[in-house]
Each structure stands twice: as C-alpha cells, then as structure tokens.
Design a protein around this motif. Sequence first.
Motif, PDB file in Angstrom:
ATOM      1  N   UNK A 200       1.008  -1.294  -0.085  1.00 44.90           N
ATOM      2  CA  UNK A 200      -0.051   0.149  -0.049  1.00 44.90           C
ATOM      3  C   UNK A 200       0.820   1.109  -0.053  1.00 44.90           C
ATOM      4  N   UNK A 201       1.994   1.111   0.628  1.00 44.22           N
ATOM      5  CA  UNK A 201       2.970   2.324   0.719  1.00 44.22           C
ATOM      6  C   UNK A 201       3.368   2.610  -1.090  1.00 44.22           C
ATOM      7  N   UNK A 202       3.398   1.624  -1.689  1.00 39.73           N
ATOM      8  CA  UNK A 202       4.059   1.652  -2.979  1.00 39.73           C
ATOM      9  C   UNK A 202       2.618   2.061  -4.008  1.00 39.73           C
ATOM     10  N   UNK A 203       1.490   1.868  -3.755  1.00 39.42           N
ATOM     11  CA  UNK A 203       0.310   2.183  -4.195  1.00 39.42           C
ATOM     12  C   UNK A 203       0.071   3.616  -3.777  1.00 39.42           C
ATOM     13  N   UNK A 204       0.475   4.035  -2.706  1.00 41.76           N
ATOM     14  CA  UNK A 204       0.309   5.424  -2.553  1.00 41.76           C
ATOM     15  C   UNK A 204       1.162   6.441  -3.189  1.00 41.76           C
ATOM     16  N   UNK A 205       2.739   5.755  -3.104  1.00 37.69           N
ATOM     17  CA  UNK A 205       3.504   6.372  -4.194  1.00 37.69           C
ATOM     18  C   UNK A 205       3.192   6.809  -5.382  1.00 37.69           C
ATOM     19  N   UNK A 206       2.592   5.767  -6.180  1.00 34.76           N
ATOM     20  CA  UNK A 206       2.148   5.774  -7.432  1.00 34.76           C
ATOM     21  C   UNK A 206       0.876   6.834  -7.321  1.00 34.76           C
TER      22      UNK A 206
ATOM     23  N   UNK B  84       5.033   1.709 -13.917  1.00 36.71           N
ATOM     24  CA  UNK B  84       5.843   0.734 -14.542  1.00 36.71           C
ATOM     25  C   UNK B  84       7.299   0.655 -13.812  1.00 36.71           C
ATOM     26  N   UNK B  85       7.695   1.930 -13.568  1.00 38.46           N
ATOM     27  CA  UNK B  85       8.940   1.931 -12.887  1.00 38.46           C
ATOM     28  C   UNK B  85       8.998   1.434 -11.545  1.00 38.46           C
ATOM     29  N   UNK B  86       7.675   1.409 -10.927  1.00 42.42           N
ATOM     30  CA  UNK B  86       7.655   0.959  -9.521  1.00 42.42           C
ATOM     31  C   UNK B  86       7.241  -0.463  -9.356  1.00 42.42           C
ATOM     32  N   UNK B  87       6.738  -1.250 -10.365  1.00 41.37           N
ATOM     33  CA  UNK B  87       6.656  -2.553 -10.284  1.00 41.37           C
ATOM     34  C   UNK B  87       7.579  -3.643  -9.815  1.00 41.37           C
ATOM     35  N   UNK B  88       8.893  -3.100  -9.972  1.00 41.10           N
ATOM     36  CA  UNK B  88       9.853  -4.087  -9.493  1.00 41.10           C
ATOM     37  C   UNK B  88       9.853  -3.763  -8.022  1.00 41.10           C
ATOM     38  N   UNK B  89       9.992  -2.728  -7.535  1.00 43.04           N
ATOM     39  CA  UNK B  89       9.876  -2.130  -6.202  1.00 43.04           C
ATOM     40  C   UNK B  89       8.776  -3.064  -5.537  1.00 43.04           C
ATOM     41  N   UNK B  90       7.740  -2.911  -6.041  1.00 42.80           N
ATOM     42  CA  UNK B  90       6.518  -3.636  -5.573  1.00 42.80           C
ATOM     43  C   UNK B  90       6.658  -5.280  -5.508  1.00 42.80           C
ATOM     44  N   UNK B  91       7.183  -5.891  -6.508  1.00 47.43           N
ATOM     45  CA  UNK B  91       7.575  -7.407  -6.341  1.00 47.43           C
ATOM     46  C   UNK B  91       8.476  -7.595  -5.338  1.00 47.43           C
ATOM     47  N   UNK B  92       9.468  -6.723  -5.096  1.00 41.11           N
ATOM     48  CA  UNK B  92      10.354  -7.211  -4.104  1.00 41.11           C
ATOM     49  C   UNK B  92       9.842  -6.712  -2.997  1.00 41.11           C
ATOM     50  N   UNK B  93       9.148  -5.927  -2.717  1.00 42.73           N
ATOM     51  CA  UNK B  93       8.548  -5.828  -1.275  1.00 42.73           C
ATOM     52  C   UNK B  93       7.581  -6.761  -0.596  1.00 42.73           C
ATOM     53  N   UNK B  94       7.141  -7.791  -1.874  1.00 44.80           N
ATOM     54  CA  UNK B  94       6.181  -8.923  -1.349  1.00 44.80           C
ATOM     55  C   UNK B  94       7.037 -10.068  -1.522  1.00 44.80           C
TER      56      UNK B  94
ATOM     57  N   UNK C  99      -2.324  -6.752 -10.345  1.00 44.45           N
ATOM     58  CA  UNK C  99      -1.745  -7.368 -11.692  1.00 44.45           C
ATOM     59  C   UNK C  99      -0.069  -7.353 -11.746  1.00 44.45           C
ATOM     60  N   UNK C 100       0.301  -6.368 -11.098  1.00 46.48           N
ATOM     61  CA  UNK C 100       1.652  -6.329 -11.168  1.00 46.48           C
ATOM     62  C   UNK C 100       2.443  -7.403 -10.440  1.00 46.48           C
ATOM     63  N   UNK C 101       1.678  -7.905  -9.253  1.00 49.51           N
ATOM     64  CA  UNK C 101       2.063  -8.882  -8.246  1.00 49.51           C
ATOM     65  C   UNK C 101       1.850 -10.148  -8.981  1.00 49.51           C
TER      66      UNK C 101
END
Length: 416
Positions: free
Chosen positions: A340-346, A362-372, A414-416
């Motif tokens: 949710x922090x990354x969703x808020x960032x987006x 799209x630039x945040x998707x790798x960060x999202x994947x690594x956070x979960x 979808x990114x996850x």
Amino acid sequence: EFMRMVPGGMLPAITVELGNGRIQTITESQVIMELIDKLHPESEGYKPMLPDDSDAKGPAKYDQLAKLERELFSWWCTLIFRPEGPKMSASGLMGMLSGKKSTEMSGAMSGFLDCMSKVDKALMDTSGPWFFGEKDYPTMIDFVFVSHVERMLASAAYWKGLNLRSEEMKAKFPGLNRWVDAFEKRECYLAFKSDYYTHIKDIPPQYGPGWDGGFEDEREVYAKAIDGTDGTSWVLPLSFDDPIQPLYRGPPLPLCVLEAAGIQPDADGTYESCDPNVMARTCRQMAGWKIAGNGNNVSRFAARGGSKGGKNPRKSFGAELADPYADPDGSARPHVDAALRIVAEGLLGNEENEDDHMAYLRSLEAKLSSAVPADMANDVMASLAYLRDRVGVPRDLPLASGRQLRAHLNWAIRAL
C-alpha cells in the motif's frame, strides 16, 4: 451511548427535549427535516424549507408532490425488488421513452417510466430546476425525492439496463436531468452522494435483492461497468469521464482541492472542459493523500482479506461486504502495508500526463514485487482486492478519486 438512545442502531436519529423536560428520540428522516426547519426560522436568517402556511397553494402542492414521491417509490420497488413478469409491446409514451418503437417491456417497467414522466412534468412546470421553481435553492420536497432517486438511478442501470442519465434519457426526461444536474453542482450534495457501486451493495440489505431484467443487453454492459468486472472501468488508464455516472457536471472533488490544483469551473458551473491531465492527477493525489494519511488503519483493514484473516469467526450480516468483526491476517499485514505504501507512492506521482504516469507506475513494479515475498503474494493480492471492493463513496472518497484508488489497487494486483 448511541445504542442506548436508539437500541436498533437506526440512522438518522435526533433527540429533542420536550416542554416537560422529557427527551424524545426521532428516527424518521422526514420528521427530522421538518423539525429542523421549524427550529431554524427565516426570521433568524435561515432559508425556509417548507411552504409557508399563509401560502394557499404551497402546502397543497407540497402534499401532492409528496404523494407523487410515494407513488414513484412504490413503482421502483415493484420494478427492482420483484420479478417483472411478461413483457409486452411498448407503444405511445413508453415506446417513445425507450427510443425504440418495437421495444417490449414489463408492466412494472412501463409503470415506473410512466410515473417518472409525471415527476419530470412537475419539474418542467417550474421556472427553475427545483420543485418549487421560484426558489433558488432546493427545498424539503427536493430532499425527500433525491435520496430515493439517487438509488433509482443506480439500481435501474445495474439490474434493469435503464440509464436515466444517458444522453437519450436526458432528452426524454429533461426536467429530471436538469434537477439532478442542479443538485450535482452543489458541493454540499456531493458530500453525501454515493456512487452506483456503493448503492448496489447497500440497497439489498435495506430493501431486498434486486432482480435482473429490463433491457438485458444494456443491463449486462452497465452492471459490469458499475461493479468493475468489464475490464476497463476499474483498470488503468481510466477514461476521463465515466460513461454511466457523469463526473463533471458539478465539482468532482471538494472545492478547496480543486482550487488548490488551479482547476476552475466552466461558465455553467460544470467541469467538463477542464484539463483531463490536471484533473486525473488531482484525483489521484487526493486518493494517495487519504491512503498515506491513514496508512496504519488502512493496511490493518485490508489485511482482513488474507487467508488467515478469512478464518476468523465472523458474524453474518445482510450487507454482502460488511465484515466488522474480522481480524487482519497478522502474517500478511506487514507485506500489505508495504504494498500500500507503493500504491500511495504511485497515486502521489506528479506526472504531467497519463502516458508519463503509466510509465512511472511501470518503474514501481519491480519495487512492488521485491516488497512482497513470493509466498505472501496471494495473501497480499487478496487483501488489496478486499480493500478495492470496499472503497465506499462518499465515505472514503468522492467517486472521481475513488475510481482512481480502485484502478491503482488493480494495477498493484496485476503487477504482483
């Protein structure tokens, strides 16, 4: 304290101290409105909401309109909450209203449209948009009507394929649409106006389940658009306006938010000509602000959707999405919070246009994947979906901003 005052928990409720010192609790909405009007007279600077008793025609007109509202409510209940029965060929006025000479419709649909035409005529017979057209503001009878008409607009589209706000219906019911437009230009009304999705979820526990029927082809399209299952209405990039629920016929966000973003209304009070990119960014950022400002509570709420959260004992409620006694999935919650922090960032991104915003996501998707962690992905996705399906309008956000939150949660899923 409230439950002692109103054991059934009914809303709204008001307490009044009587002359003998006794406290009386009142829960009937119309009685409450009439009492508030009586306690705030015009002589003290308040706008009168009821016709003056000295007006020979006003009270009679009010009573007539109140009976018409009950007639419309009855037809609405017949149309939405009961099987429609056989369809018959629509001719005359009903054929004209449907826009198709050969359209077949049930007696319930014909009765509802016929009664709505009476309401439309009553509105067209006034000099202004309101039932008492000499006033430049809505009065009591307008508020009596609007709470149910708002539900009618949502339920007729979702369960019957009848979009009373379409351009076609705007021509057939000009008085009705002029009246709704006038309400939607008032920020105070938008502060308590729900979207169609919220209504179709809160109507069944109040009135009973809605029955599918009406104009079937349109119903399927509208229903999927309203509940986000059409693959576009809750998916990025979003269209500027909502094809079923007009967003910009009045202020789509609180005026203070629009003014801070430099967004000004058109000459007619609408926002339909505003810069789509500026509006989209502002709507996103309001959602991001809400998430960021309430992050701890939001992540705890969302984590109820995790697999371990789903195993908690829950009381059964008539409302499909009500889940007040559920506990969060403790193992999933830290990862839900990170997502949710990354969703808020987006949401809080400051990109100039939608293409740049999609690139930023799209630039945040790798960060999202690594956070979960991989073994928690399903629980986090379920938690994000749990939150998405419970974004309430206007409780959580105005629709223009709420649709952005729903779509960005879908992006994360979808990114996850």
